[in-house]
Design a protein around this motif. Sequence first.
Motif, mmCIF file in Angstrom:
data_model
loop_
_atom_site.group_PDB
_atom_site.id
_atom_site.type_symbol
_atom_site.label_atom_id
_atom_site.label_comp_id
_atom_site.label_asym_id
_atom_site.label_seq_id
_atom_site.Cartn_x
_atom_site.Cartn_y
_atom_site.Cartn_z
ATOM 1 N N MET A 24 9.409 17.308 -10.656
ATOM 2 C CA MET A 24 9.653 15.865 -10.497
ATOM 3 C C MET A 24 11.054 15.607 -9.997
ATOM 4 O O MET A 24 11.267 14.793 -9.085
ATOM 5 C CB MET A 24 9.411 15.154 -11.820
ATOM 6 N N VAL A 25 12.013 16.312 -10.540
ATOM 7 C CA VAL A 25 13.401 16.122 -10.100
ATOM 8 C C VAL A 25 13.557 16.548 -8.657
ATOM 9 O O VAL A 25 14.265 15.917 -7.849
ATOM 10 C CB VAL A 25 14.340 16.917 -11.032
ATOM 11 N N ILE A 73 0.840 -1.209 0.000
ATOM 12 C CA ILE A 73 0.000 0.000 0.000
ATOM 13 C C ILE A 73 0.871 1.255 0.000
ATOM 14 O O ILE A 73 0.608 2.248 -0.723
ATOM 15 C CB ILE A 73 -0.950 -0.022 1.215
ATOM 16 N N LEU A 74 1.977 1.235 0.767
ATOM 17 C CA LEU A 74 2.881 2.385 0.806
ATOM 18 C C LEU A 74 3.548 2.610 -0.549
ATOM 19 O O LEU A 74 3.633 3.760 -1.036
ATOM 20 C CB LEU A 74 3.928 2.160 1.902
ATOM 21 N N ILE A 75 4.019 1.558 -1.163
ATOM 22 C CA ILE A 75 4.646 1.689 -2.483
ATOM 23 C C ILE A 75 3.637 2.210 -3.499
ATOM 24 O O ILE A 75 3.943 3.072 -4.356
ATOM 25 C CB ILE A 75 5.230 0.335 -2.927
ATOM 26 N N ALA A 99 3.943 5.701 -5.671
ATOM 27 C CA ALA A 99 3.844 5.693 -7.138
ATOM 28 C C ALA A 99 2.732 6.613 -7.622
ATOM 29 O O ALA A 99 2.897 7.351 -8.623
ATOM 30 C CB ALA A 99 3.613 4.264 -7.619
ATOM 31 N N LEU A 100 1.615 6.596 -6.936
ATOM 32 C CA LEU A 100 0.524 7.503 -7.313
ATOM 33 C C LEU A 100 0.922 8.971 -7.143
ATOM 34 O O LEU A 100 0.553 9.847 -7.940
ATOM 35 C CB LEU A 100 -0.719 7.181 -6.473
ATOM 36 N N GLY A 101 1.694 9.228 -6.092
ATOM 37 C CA GLY A 101 2.152 10.611 -5.883
ATOM 38 C C GLY A 101 3.061 11.099 -6.997
ATOM 39 O O GLY A 101 2.904 12.227 -7.510
ATOM 40 N N PHE A 102 4.009 10.218 -7.387
ATOM 41 C CA PHE A 102 4.902 10.620 -8.480
ATOM 42 C C PHE A 102 4.123 10.735 -9.802
ATOM 43 O O PHE A 102 4.421 11.632 -10.620
ATOM 44 C CB PHE A 102 6.034 9.602 -8.621
ATOM 45 N N ALA A 103 3.165 9.878 -10.035
ATOM 46 C CA ALA A 103 2.359 9.993 -11.265
ATOM 47 C C ALA A 103 1.546 11.285 -11.279
ATOM 48 O O ALA A 103 1.377 11.943 -12.323
ATOM 49 C CB ALA A 103 1.429 8.784 -11.385
ATOM 50 N N TRP A 104 1.072 11.670 -10.097
ATOM 51 C CA TRP A 104 0.303 12.925 -10.009
ATOM 52 C C TRP A 104 1.191 14.139 -10.326
ATOM 53 O O TRP A 104 0.812 15.068 -11.011
ATOM 54 C CB TRP A 104 -0.283 13.037 -8.620
ATOM 55 N N ALA A 115 14.806 14.221 -5.582
ATOM 56 C CA ALA A 115 15.965 14.609 -4.783
ATOM 57 C C ALA A 115 15.640 14.630 -3.302
ATOM 58 O O ALA A 115 16.438 14.193 -2.457
ATOM 59 C CB ALA A 115 16.446 15.997 -5.241
ATOM 60 N N VAL A 116 14.463 15.134 -2.958
ATOM 61 C CA VAL A 116 14.072 15.168 -1.539
ATOM 62 C C VAL A 116 13.951 13.757 -0.979
ATOM 63 O O VAL A 116 14.412 13.458 0.131
ATOM 64 C CB VAL A 116 12.759 15.945 -1.381
ATOM 65 N N VAL A 117 13.306 12.860 -1.723
ATOM 66 C CA VAL A 117 13.161 11.468 -1.244
ATOM 67 C C VAL A 117 14.518 10.807 -1.085
ATOM 68 O O VAL A 117 14.785 10.100 -0.106
ATOM 69 C CB VAL A 117 12.257 10.684 -2.210
ATOM 70 N N GLY A 118 15.414 11.038 -2.044
ATOM 71 C CA GLY A 118 16.740 10.442 -1.929
ATOM 72 C C GLY A 118 17.514 10.980 -0.759
ATOM 73 O O GLY A 118 18.248 10.237 -0.080
ATOM 74 N N LEU A 119 17.360 12.279 -0.483
ATOM 75 C CA LEU A 119 18.050 12.861 0.662
ATOM 76 C C LEU A 119 17.560 12.262 1.965
ATOM 77 O O LEU A 119 18.354 11.949 2.869
ATOM 78 C CB LEU A 119 17.838 14.368 0.653
#
Length: 541
Positions: free
Chosen positions: A42-43, A9-11, A15-20, A47-51
């Motif tokens: 998007m970038v 559910i989290l994944i 994914a829905l957030g990035f698609a939005w 970057a925030v998630v990776g940080l």
Amino acid sequence: MVRVLYFLILIGAIALGFAWLADRPGDMVVTFDGYQYQVSLMVAAVAVVGLVAAIMLSWWVVKALWNSPYTITRYFRVRRRDRGYQALSTGMIAAGAGDAALARQKNKEAAKLIRSDQEPLIQLLEAQTLMLEGNHEAARDKFEQMIDDPETRLLGLRGLYLEAARQGNREAARHYASRAAHVAPQLGWAAESSIEEKAEEGDWDGALKLLEAQKAVQKTDREGFNRRRAVLLTAKAISTFDTDQVGARAAALEANRLVPDFVPAALIAARCLFRTDEVRKGSKLLEAAWRKHPHPEIAELYVHARHGDAALDRLARAQRLQSLHSNHPESALTVARAALAVQEFGLAREEAQASIRMDPRESAYLLLADIEEAAGGDSGRVREFLARAVRAPRDPAWVADGVISEHWAPQSPVTGKIDAFQWRVPVERVGIAIEPEERLAPVMIEAEPQPIEEAEIVEAEPVATDVELVEPDEADAVVESAEPAKADPTEEAKPLSADNDQKPAHDSVQEEKVDEPVRRLPDDPGVPPEERKAGSRFRLF
């Protein structure tokens, strides 16, 4: 499975957030130190998630390095504890199997790996090992040490109780049981021993209170509880029968209500009712108990319920009992005794013989001997019945732990166990068997003794006209006596008698022996008439 579902559910949400965000183009501009940084939305999100992921990973690595000494120590400690518990488990199994050497070895191994204050079972294994090795004094010391620890107090009391019981010290055993029952009333062994102690002291009210407390904390079966309560109430009624009539009556009636087929409760309840002139009610109570369990004490009390009854009235009451439970040896014996009291010898003999046909035992043969003696019969038949009574199976009695009692008691005189007495045949006489001929022989005897003729005892062969020599064996077979006389060898060789009357010598011996009275063994019933006509000269049974 639930955790995997949450992860999916989290994944899906990420994914829905990035698609939005991908469907909504835009730029993010950051001004820092005179410079402008412009990236797509998007970038910037990636970057925030990776940080955040990098920061979390770095924190985990730092924390793992910081806690590594404790983690390593904990790993070895858990491994050591697991080995100790494995040794403790193996040692307990060895102690239960009686392997003292293996139990001692595993006890030492477990003591090295686990501290005794952390695991109380190590002390129990030590005590069990000492008992297997025969060192009971050290085992008792170990159990006494366990009493000081609240966690092992009950275990130590249980061990001391068993040790005292093994030594036969009932007072010490009940002391430890009383302490355990005070701490934990739900312990069956402790409550049982305390009840036995109260019963020995005659404190029936205290025993009943302990029984009620045991029922309150334990899930006992209702039938077993009613049985034990009826036993205690019956004992209370018997002990207070002469001092507290009201209390004895109430206790006896309650005991009979709880267990209607309990013979001692029915007897004491009927006695209480008879004393207050409630003969009809007491008789109904005894009749109900008789239907379920015919007992000689019930019959005795029922027949003599009214002291002013004549012997014929008692015979009628005995026959009333017989009608309630017919085809039973106790019913027949009850009627036979009552008939003997009114000198109805025919009826008494018939009922006693009927009892023997159903269950040959000592009391039935003794009753037949009394009947024959009262009827004026010959002493030989009386001795015959007495001899059969000696060899007959014994009558049932109250037996507990090998002790035979004439009357019921609430507890065993040997172990003190409650409700130990049972109505059964004592074990020392169970193995005696009665042959079918012995069972039926007294029943087939005629009412009036018949005289025995000499010709029926010894049937001599026709005397030949010529003189015949008689062999010694043949003479002994024809003439059978309880005390044979020793003949002179010189006389046995003579073919004729001394008076020269041309008769064989063995005929004169026959005439001398037949005139003597016939002596029988005590258990010889004689020769039945049907066998006398068969022509057998040597059969006695």
